[in-house]
Design an enzyme around this catalytic site. Structure first.
Site, PDB file in Angstrom:
ATOM      1  N   GLU A 149       0.811  -1.229   0.000  1.00  0.00           N
ATOM      2  CA  GLU A 149       0.000   0.000   0.000  1.00  0.00           C
ATOM      3  C   GLU A 149       0.843   1.276   0.000  1.00  0.00           C
ATOM      4  O   GLU A 149       0.617   2.183   0.806  1.00  0.00           O
ATOM      5  CB  GLU A 149      -0.977  -0.020   1.184  1.00  0.00           C
ATOM      6  CG  GLU A 149      -1.873  -1.248   1.153  1.00  0.00           C
ATOM      7  CD  GLU A 149      -2.839  -1.356   2.330  1.00  0.00           C
ATOM      8  OE1 GLU A 149      -2.835  -0.470   3.189  1.00  0.00           O
ATOM      9  OE2 GLU A 149      -3.608  -2.334   2.373  1.00  0.00           O
ATOM     10  N   GLU A 264      -5.174 -10.803  -2.000  1.00  0.00           N
ATOM     11  CA  GLU A 264      -6.079 -10.631  -0.843  1.00  0.00           C
ATOM     12  C   GLU A 264      -7.540 -10.566  -1.288  1.00  0.00           C
ATOM     13  O   GLU A 264      -8.340  -9.792  -0.754  1.00  0.00           O
ATOM     14  CB  GLU A 264      -5.731  -9.342  -0.072  1.00  0.00           C
ATOM     15  CG  GLU A 264      -4.296  -9.251   0.376  1.00  0.00           C
ATOM     16  CD  GLU A 264      -4.000  -8.022   1.225  1.00  0.00           C
ATOM     17  OE1 GLU A 264      -4.937  -7.395   1.763  1.00  0.00           O
ATOM     18  OE2 GLU A 264      -2.809  -7.681   1.354  1.00  0.00           O
TER      19      GLU A 264
HETATM   20  O1  G3I Z   1      -4.977  -9.777  18.506  1.00  0.00           O
HETATM   21  C1  G3I Z   1      -5.728  -8.690  19.077  1.00  0.00           C
HETATM   22  C2  G3I Z   1      -6.523  -9.164  20.250  1.00  0.00           C
HETATM   23  O2  G3I Z   1      -5.636  -9.584  21.246  1.00  0.00           O
HETATM   24  C3  G3I Z   1      -7.427  -8.033  20.746  1.00  0.00           C
HETATM   25  O3  G3I Z   1      -8.232  -8.479  21.764  1.00  0.00           O
HETATM   26  C4  G3I Z   1      -8.311  -7.510  19.606  1.00  0.00           C
HETATM   27  C5  G3I Z   1      -9.170  -6.334  20.022  1.00  0.00           C
HETATM   28  O4  G3I Z   1      -9.391  -5.441  18.966  1.00  0.00           O
HETATM   29  O5  G3I Z   1      -7.473  -7.100  18.553  1.00  0.00           O
HETATM   30  C6  G3I Z   1      -6.671  -8.155  18.027  1.00  0.00           C
HETATM   31  O6  G3I Z   1      -5.856  -7.659  17.016  1.00  0.00           O
HETATM   32  C7  G3I Z   1      -6.525  -7.363  15.795  1.00  0.00           C
HETATM   33  C8  G3I Z   1      -5.880  -8.197  14.687  1.00  0.00           C
HETATM   34  O7  G3I Z   1      -6.420  -7.821  13.439  1.00  0.00           O
HETATM   35  C9  G3I Z   1      -6.106  -9.702  14.894  1.00  0.00           C
HETATM   36  O8  G3I Z   1      -7.449 -10.042  14.682  1.00  0.00           O
HETATM   37  C10 G3I Z   1      -6.301  -5.880  15.514  1.00  0.00           C
HETATM   38  O9  G3I Z   1      -7.017  -5.117  16.474  1.00  0.00           O
HETATM   39  C11 G3I Z   1      -6.793  -5.542  14.131  1.00  0.00           C
HETATM   40  O10 G3I Z   1      -6.399  -4.209  13.815  1.00  0.00           O
HETATM   41  C12 G3I Z   1      -6.172  -6.471  13.118  1.00  0.00           C
HETATM   42  O11 G3I Z   1      -6.731  -6.140  11.869  1.00  0.00           O
HETATM   43  C13 G3I Z   1      -6.071  -6.652  10.721  1.00  0.00           C
HETATM   44  C14 G3I Z   1      -5.614  -5.469   9.863  1.00  0.00           C
HETATM   45  O12 G3I Z   1      -5.086  -5.929   8.633  1.00  0.00           O
HETATM   46  C15 G3I Z   1      -4.515  -4.668  10.566  1.00  0.00           C
HETATM   47  O13 G3I Z   1      -3.372  -5.462  10.756  1.00  0.00           O
HETATM   48  C16 G3I Z   1      -7.057  -7.513   9.966  1.00  0.00           C
HETATM   49  O14 G3I Z   1      -7.339  -8.693  10.722  1.00  0.00           O
HETATM   50  C17 G3I Z   1      -6.460  -7.916   8.614  1.00  0.00           C
HETATM   51  O15 G3I Z   1      -7.420  -8.596   7.850  1.00  0.00           O
HETATM   52  C18 G3I Z   1      -6.033  -6.658   7.866  1.00  0.00           C
HETATM   53  O16 G3I Z   1      -5.420  -7.067   6.666  1.00  0.00           O
HETATM   54  C19 G3I Z   1      -5.138  -6.038   5.734  1.00  0.00           C
HETATM   55  C20 G3I Z   1      -3.850  -6.425   5.011  1.00  0.00           C
HETATM   56  O17 G3I Z   1      -2.804  -6.674   5.936  1.00  0.00           O
HETATM   57  C21 G3I Z   1      -3.441  -5.348   4.013  1.00  0.00           C
HETATM   58  N1  G3I Z   1      -4.519  -5.079   3.074  1.00  0.00           N
HETATM   59  C22 G3I Z   1      -5.820  -4.771   3.683  1.00  0.00           C
HETATM   60  C23 G3I Z   1      -6.231  -5.873   4.648  1.00  0.00           C
HETATM   61  C24 G3I Z   1      -7.621  -5.640   5.207  1.00  0.00           C
HETATM   62  O18 G3I Z   1      -7.662  -4.476   5.986  1.00  0.00           O
END
Ligand code: G3I
Length: 352
Positions: A149, A264
Site C-alpha cells: 500500500e 487478498e
Molecule cells: O490480537 C488482538 C486481540 O488480542 C485483541 O483483543 C483484539 C481487540 O481489537 O485485537 C486483536 O488484534 C486485531 C488483529 O487484526 C487480529 O485479529 C487488531 O485489532 C486488528 O487491527 C487487526 O486487523 C487486521 C488489519 O489488517 C490490521 O493489521 C485484519 O485482521 C487484517 O485482515 C487486515 O489485513 C489487511 C492487510 O494486511 C493489508 N490489506 C488490507 C487488509 C484488510 O484491511
C-alpha cells in the site's frame, strides 16, 4: 472442546507438531494456478474444521497478521517468530507453500517505531528488520509482499506515494532500498509490491494504477529487484471491474517482465442485494471479471483470498450491512460450504 481438538491444540501450542489434518489434500497439478488463503493464527489452533478446509482447498497460505511488525517486533531488540513458524509448520505438514506478508507497510506498526527519526536510523531499522525476517525464512518463504500500500490514497502530481515512516525519513528511495534488502536476504524470493483499489472502473482507480506503474517503471529503470505486482483485490461488490484498464495495466507490467498475482481477494458486499443467492452470484461475477481481465494479458502466478470462510473475515469490521445480515465476502460460507465464488476461482485456476 472435543478431546481430539484438545489434544491437537495442546500439541500444536507445544511444538507446532499437530496441525495436521486428514490426508485430503492432493498436491496441485503443476500447470494450474495455485490457490491459497490468508490464515488467522488463533483459529488455526482452535478450529479443526478450519484447518481441514484449508488443507483441502489450498496450495498456498499467508498469515493474515502473523508476520506484521506489530506481531514480530514486540520491542526493538526482540523478534517473535511464533506465528510465522506455526503457519509454516502447518504448510509443510500439508504440502503447501507459504507467502510472507508484509515487510513495509504503514499499518500494524508497534508504538516503539514512532521514535525512529532521520534517514540513517530509519534505514538501520529497515535493514535489521528485513535482513532478520527474510533471513529467518530464507528458502522457505518463496514470495514476499515487500511493499504494501505505498500508493497515496488520491495520487496527484509528485504526491503519488502514501506518507509513512519510511517516506518521511528516507524519501522516495525507501521502496528501492527495501527491495534490495529483501533480495540480499533471500536472492531466490519473489519480491512483490502489493496494492489495493486498482481494479475497478473510474478515475480514482485509474489514477492509482498509473501511480503504481510510475513506481514500477522507475524501479525497473534503476535495475531494482521488483518481480511482481500484487492485486490485493478487496473488491467493492457494487463497482464494475475495469476489464480494459486492468488488462492494459498488466500488459504494461508484462512488457517490463513483471508478474502479477492476486493476494487478498474478497468481495465487500455491504451494498449488494440482501438475497444470498443473488448476492453470491454478483460476487462470483466480479471475481471472474477480475481474473479474466488479468489473464487476458499476464496470467497470475497465484490467487489468494483474504480468508477462506465468512466465519473469519476482516470485512464486517468496516463494512457491516445496514439490514443486519451477515457479510459473505469469501469462498466458503460460515459453515464451510462452498459458494459460487470458490467455483469461479477453481474453474479459473484449473484452466490455466
Ligand atoms: O490480537 C488482538 C486481540 O488480542 C485483541 O483483543 C483484539 C481487540 O481489537 O485485537 C486483536 O488484534 C486485531 C488483529 O487484526 C487480529 O485479529 C487488531 O485489532 C486488528 O487491527 C487487526 O486487523 C487486521 C488489519 O489488517 C490490521 O493489521 C485484519 O485482521 C487484517 O485482515 C487486515 O489485513 C489487511 C492487510 O494486511 C493489508 N490489506 C488490507 C487488509 C484488510 O484491511
Amino acid at each position: 472442546m472435543r478431546r481430539r481438538d484438545f489434544v491437537q491444540v495442546s500439541l500444536a501450542v507445544a511444538a507446532h507438531a499437530a496441525l495436521q489434518v486428514p490426508a485430503t489434500h492432493a498436491a496441485a497439478p503443476s500447470r494450474r494456478i495455485p490457490y491459497g488463503s490468508a490464515v488467522r493464527g488463533d483459529a488455526l489452533v482452535d478450529d479443526y474444521d478450519y484447518r481441514t478446509v484449508l488443507a483441502e482447498h489450498c496450495q498456498l497460505v499467508v498469515p493474515e497478521g502473523g508476520l506484521k511488525w506489530v506481531v514480530v517486533r514486540p520491542s526493538e531488540d526482540r523478534f517473535d517468530f511464533y506465528e510465522g513458524d506455526k503457519l509454516l509448520a502447518f504448510a509443510d505438514q500439508n504440502g503447501m507453500k507459504m507467502r510472507g506478508h508484509t515487510l513495509i507497510w504503514h499499518g500494524a506498526m508497534p508504538d516503539w517505531t514512532s521514535s525512529i527519526r532521520g534517514a540513517e536510523a530509519a534505514e538501520k531499522a529497515m535493514t535489521k528488520h528485513i535482513h532478520t525476517v527474510v533471513g529467518q525464512y530464507k528458502g522457505r518463504i518463496p514470495s514476499w509482499d515487500v511493499i504494501n500500500e505505498a500508493i497515496a490514497e488520491d495520487p496527484r502530481g509528485s504526491d503519488y506515494l502514501r506518507p509513512n515512516l519510511w517516506l518521511e525519513n528516507m524519501g522516495k528511495g525507501y521502496i528501492e532500498t527495501a527491495l534490495r534488502l529483501a533480495a540480499e536476504a533471500d536472492p531466490q524470493a519473489q519480491l512483490v509490491i502489493n496494492e489495493y483499489d486498482i481494479e475497478c472502473v473510474g478515475e480514482y482507480y485509474e489514477n492509482r494504477r498509473n501511480a503504481l506503474l510510475r513506481v514500477v517503471h522507475d524501479l525497473r529503470d534503476r535495475g531494482a529487484p521488483i518481480h511482481a505486482v500484487g492485486f490485493q483485490g478487496h473488491l467493492k461488490g457494487q463497482y464494475e471491474i475495469d476489464k480494459e484498464g486492468v488488462s492494459s495495466f498488466v500488459a504494461e507490467l508484462k512488457a517490463m517482465d513483471v508478474d502479477v498475482l492476486v493476494t487478498e481477494l474478497d468481495v465487500i458486499d455491504n451494498l449488494l442485494p440482501a438475497d444470498e443467492k443473488e448476492r453470491d452470484q454478483v460476487i462470483a461475477g466480479r471475481v471472474t471479471d477480475l481474473l479474466e481481465a488479468i489473464s487476458d494479458a499476464n496470467p497470475p502466478t497465484a490467487i489468494l483470498t483474504w480468508g477462506i470462510t465468512d466465519r473469519y473475515t476482516w470485512v464486517p469490521t468496516w463494512f457491516t450491512r445496514d439490514d443486519g445480515r451477515l457479510n459473505r465476502p469469501l469462498p466458503l460460507d460460515r459453515d464451510y460450504k462452498t459458494k459460487p465464488m470458490m467455483d469461479a476461482i477453481k474453474r479459473f485456476a484449473a484452466r490455466a
